[in-house]
Scaffold this motif. Structure first.
Motif, PDB file in Angstrom:
ATOM      1  N   THR A 101      46.119  62.583  45.750  1.00  4.52           N
ATOM      2  CA  THR A 101      45.073  63.144  44.882  1.00  4.52           C
ATOM      3  C   THR A 101      45.120  62.562  43.479  1.00  4.52           C
ATOM      4  O   THR A 101      44.193  62.757  42.695  1.00  4.52           O
ATOM      5  CB  THR A 101      45.176  64.685  44.787  1.00  4.52           C
ATOM      6  N   GLU A 102      46.218  61.863  43.163  1.00  9.46           N
ATOM      7  CA  GLU A 102      46.379  61.281  41.828  1.00  9.46           C
ATOM      8  C   GLU A 102      46.047  59.793  41.786  1.00  9.46           C
ATOM      9  O   GLU A 102      46.284  59.121  40.779  1.00  9.46           O
ATOM     10  CB  GLU A 102      47.819  61.495  41.332  1.00  9.46           C
ATOM     11  N   ILE A 103      45.551  59.248  42.878  1.00 18.85           N
ATOM     12  CA  ILE A 103      45.209  57.819  42.907  1.00 18.85           C
ATOM     13  C   ILE A 103      44.041  57.552  41.962  1.00 18.85           C
ATOM     14  O   ILE A 103      43.046  58.281  41.967  1.00 18.85           O
ATOM     15  CB  ILE A 103      44.871  57.380  44.353  1.00 18.85           C
ATOM     16  N   ARG A 104      44.187  56.497  41.151  1.00 17.35           N
ATOM     17  CA  ARG A 104      43.142  56.106  40.201  1.00 17.35           C
ATOM     18  C   ARG A 104      42.723  54.661  40.458  1.00 17.35           C
ATOM     19  O   ARG A 104      43.567  53.800  40.787  1.00 17.35           O
ATOM     20  CB  ARG A 104      43.658  56.188  38.746  1.00 17.35           C
ATOM     21  N   GLY A 105      41.457  54.401  40.270  1.00 15.23           N
ATOM     22  CA  GLY A 105      40.946  53.036  40.383  1.00 15.23           C
ATOM     23  C   GLY A 105      40.432  52.548  39.041  1.00 15.23           C
ATOM     24  O   GLY A 105      39.844  53.325  38.272  1.00 15.23           O
ATOM     25  N   PHE A 106      40.686  51.265  38.749  1.00 22.67           N
ATOM     26  CA  PHE A 106      40.204  50.650  37.507  1.00 22.67           C
ATOM     27  C   PHE A 106      39.552  49.304  37.823  1.00 22.67           C
ATOM     28  O   PHE A 106      39.962  48.591  38.740  1.00 22.67           O
ATOM     29  CB  PHE A 106      41.367  50.417  36.524  1.00 22.67           C
ATOM     30  N   LEU A 107      38.563  48.977  37.002  1.00 26.78           N
ATOM     31  CA  LEU A 107      37.950  47.653  37.076  1.00 26.78           C
ATOM     32  C   LEU A 107      38.389  46.878  35.834  1.00 26.78           C
ATOM     33  O   LEU A 107      38.067  47.270  34.699  1.00 26.78           O
ATOM     34  CB  LEU A 107      36.426  47.763  37.128  1.00 26.78           C
ATOM     35  N   ALA A 108      39.154  45.804  36.056  1.00 21.56           N
ATOM     36  CA  ALA A 108      39.633  44.967  34.949  1.00 21.56           C
ATOM     37  C   ALA A 108      38.676  43.802  34.774  1.00 21.56           C
ATOM     38  O   ALA A 108      38.222  43.201  35.755  1.00 21.56           O
ATOM     39  CB  ALA A 108      41.034  44.437  35.255  1.00 21.56           C
ATOM     40  N   HIS A 109      38.371  43.474  33.512  1.00 21.97           N
ATOM     41  CA  HIS A 109      37.506  42.311  33.301  1.00 21.97           C
ATOM     42  C   HIS A 109      38.347  41.037  33.212  1.00 21.97           C
ATOM     43  O   HIS A 109      39.583  41.075  33.242  1.00 21.97           O
ATOM     44  CB  HIS A 109      36.593  42.519  32.101  1.00 21.97           C
ATOM     45  N   ALA A 110      37.674  39.918  33.098  1.00 24.94           N
ATOM     46  CA  ALA A 110      38.346  38.622  33.222  1.00 24.94           C
ATOM     47  C   ALA A 110      39.455  38.412  32.195  1.00 24.94           C
ATOM     48  O   ALA A 110      40.430  37.707  32.461  1.00 24.94           O
ATOM     49  CB  ALA A 110      37.314  37.498  33.114  1.00 24.94           C
TER      50      ALA A 110
END
Lengths: 165, 165
Positions: A105-114
């Motif tokens: 339930t603590e999983i997080r997703g991130f989008l990193a830029h270049a």
């Protein structure tokens, strides 16, 4: 299947998991080299725990994933940090969970830029490298030495990335 | 003024000074991450000598130089390696000389392409970062800790780069 939202990668949001290596947001700036270079100093530490261990530099060349890709497991390296330095010129996805017993339930997703790289602290759960768009090279700085430094755990609830395409 | 020729950067030519970090020429390939990633393993080591020392990750944002730029000094880090990981997407110049007493007749110049990074071994003489073309970011992995880890020496014969423009 459950979709994981990807939030923008910021130092504040990523602090529970490690460091963001990004000159555009760093404040640790020294001027060196006769005024020709700005050193954004010590944005992350290379941690190599245990006797006989050291840091090593490798390249990971990763195939990209898309929205159909299923995330089925997470991994962690209890004895060392692991930095992914983005040399690809492309964005990528990061999926992490706090150290300790894996709490899905603590999983997080991130989008990193270049222009963003990251360093996972020892023991932080993460999915393996998730390049997007095209095959991508990352320079990886992590631990080499004796001992078992990789735990894997299958997810009870597999995930897919919400890439918003 | 004397011009320094820049040779193509290859692992063989650079061996006296350190390691070339380049997936296209590496043979140390492992397949990991469910077959989705090639790990070009341990292309360089992070060396941090002395008690209380460790590795750190910084970003150097360097102004570019051109043929008019005069190289007046070299530096070395006796207590640690220093890796320059090229995240700029552009070529850059490398100017080095063997460890030990600085012998200006042994200075070598290399032209690294966009996909090449390098790791200087402890004590290897080098000029500071020489970006070309435009301001360029490099992620730097080097030593942090007690002790004096930077020697500088002025050149008796200053040099300019032969950039072949």
């Amino acid at each position: 299947m459950q979709r994981l939202q990807l939030d923008p990668l910021t130092a504040d949001a990523f602090r529970p998991f490690g460091d963001v290596i990004d000159a555009d947001t760093s404040c640790e700036r020294l001027t060196i080299n006769d005024g020709r270079t700005a050193r954004h100093h010590a944005l992350a530490m290379v941690e190599c725990l245990g006797a006989g261990a050291g840091g090593t530099i490798s390249i990971f060349r990763a195939d990209p994933v898309d929205e159909a890709f299923v995330l089925r497991k997470m991994e962690r390296h209890p004895l060392g940090s692991q930095a992914f330095i983005n040399t690809s010129g492309h964005p990528y996805a990061i999926v992490v969970a706090p150290a300790g017993a894996l709490d899905e339930t603590e999983i997080r997703g991130f989008l990193a830029h270049a222009g963003q790289s990251v360093n996972y602290r020892p023991g932080v759960w993460h999915h393996y490298l998730l390049a997007l768009e095209q095959p991508s090279d990352f320079v990886v700085v992590d631990r080499i030495g004796p001992g078992d430094n990789c735990d894997e755990q299958l997810l009870e609830t597999p995930l897919q990335l919400a890439l918003g395409s």
